[in-house]
Design a protein around this motif. Structure first.
Motif, PDB file in Angstrom:
ATOM      1  N   GLU A 138       8.824  -2.649   0.586  1.00 16.84           N
ATOM      2  CA  GLU A 138       7.999  -2.674  -0.626  1.00 16.84           C
ATOM      3  C   GLU A 138       8.365  -1.465  -1.496  1.00 16.84           C
ATOM      4  N   ASN A 145      -0.714   4.583   3.897  1.00 10.92           N
ATOM      5  CA  ASN A 145      -1.547   3.532   3.313  1.00 10.92           C
ATOM      6  C   ASN A 145      -1.797   3.819   1.827  1.00 10.92           C
ATOM      7  N   TYR A 180      -3.093  -0.545  -4.242  1.00  2.41           N
ATOM      8  CA  TYR A 180      -1.661  -0.587  -4.525  1.00  2.41           C
ATOM      9  C   TYR A 180      -1.281  -1.881  -5.230  1.00  2.41           C
ATOM     10  N   PHE A 226       5.166   1.274  -1.519  1.00  2.00           N
ATOM     11  CA  PHE A 226       3.973   1.366  -0.690  1.00  2.00           C
ATOM     12  C   PHE A 226       4.366   2.021   0.615  1.00  2.00           C
ATOM     13  N   ASP A 227       3.715   3.135   0.937  1.00  2.00           N
ATOM     14  CA  ASP A 227       3.970   3.869   2.172  1.00  2.00           C
ATOM     15  C   ASP A 227       2.929   3.417   3.194  1.00  2.00           C
ATOM     16  N   GLU A 228       3.366   2.625   4.175  1.00  4.44           N
ATOM     17  CA  GLU A 228       2.432   2.081   5.165  1.00  4.44           C
ATOM     18  C   GLU A 228       1.797   3.170   6.021  1.00  4.44           C
ATOM     19  N   LYS A 229       2.556   4.215   6.340  1.00  2.00           N
ATOM     20  CA  LYS A 229       2.006   5.300   7.162  1.00  2.00           C
ATOM     21  C   LYS A 229       0.856   6.004   6.450  1.00  2.00           C
ATOM     22  N   SER A 280      -4.081  -0.790   0.399  1.00  2.00           N
ATOM     23  CA  SER A 280      -3.284  -1.931  -0.022  1.00  2.00           C
ATOM     24  C   SER A 280      -3.855  -2.656  -1.254  1.00  2.00           C
TER      25      SER A 280
END
Length: 130
Positions: free
Chosen positions: A89, A109, A67, A104-107, A64
């Motif tokens: 996002e 990160n 990013y 931003f791909d949370e899976k 994060s």
């Protein structure tokens, strides 16, 4: 860098793999390339060639904080873009020659920023209607 260049036009490219999408997109990285966009450090950058023409460039930053630095650099260079889904996002830009997307791909990160040629994308979409 200009869209539709051939791999030989960019010195130092090394082929990574071929993505089977759209009949094959050859992916390369550039040896000894400085991995930054403005002040933001990058974790990777890949050049995609469709039928031996530069079609897209994908860059990424892991985590994060990385990013957020990438997002700041992209906004400084291209403006804020359009957030195409509230609460998500993801930002998009388009101009006569280039489509861009930042997300931003949370899976994973991971923050991803890609750019692609509009001219080649139209050709591809005509050939691969689905």
């Amino acid at each position: 860098i200009t869209w539709q260049l051939k791999p030989a036009d960019l010195p130092g490219l090394i082929k990574v793999e071929t993505d089977p999408m759209y009949g094959g997109i050859d992916q390369y990285y550039r040896e000894n390339e400085i991995m930054k966009l403005g002040p933001a450090a990058l974790d990777g950058k890949v050049y995609g060639f469709w039928r031996n023409q530069l079609y897209m460039i994908t860059i990424w930053a892991e985590g994060s904080p990385a990013y957020k630095r990438l997002r700041k650099a992209v906004f400084e260079r291209y403006g804020r873009g359009k957030q195409n889904s509230e609460g998500l996002e993801r930002y998009v830009w388009d101009d006569p020659t280039t489509d861009r997307m930042l997300e931003f791909d949370e899976k994973l990160n991971t923050g991803l920023f890609w750019m692609r040629s509009r001219v080649l994308d139209k050709k591809i979409k005509l050939l691969y209607k689905n």
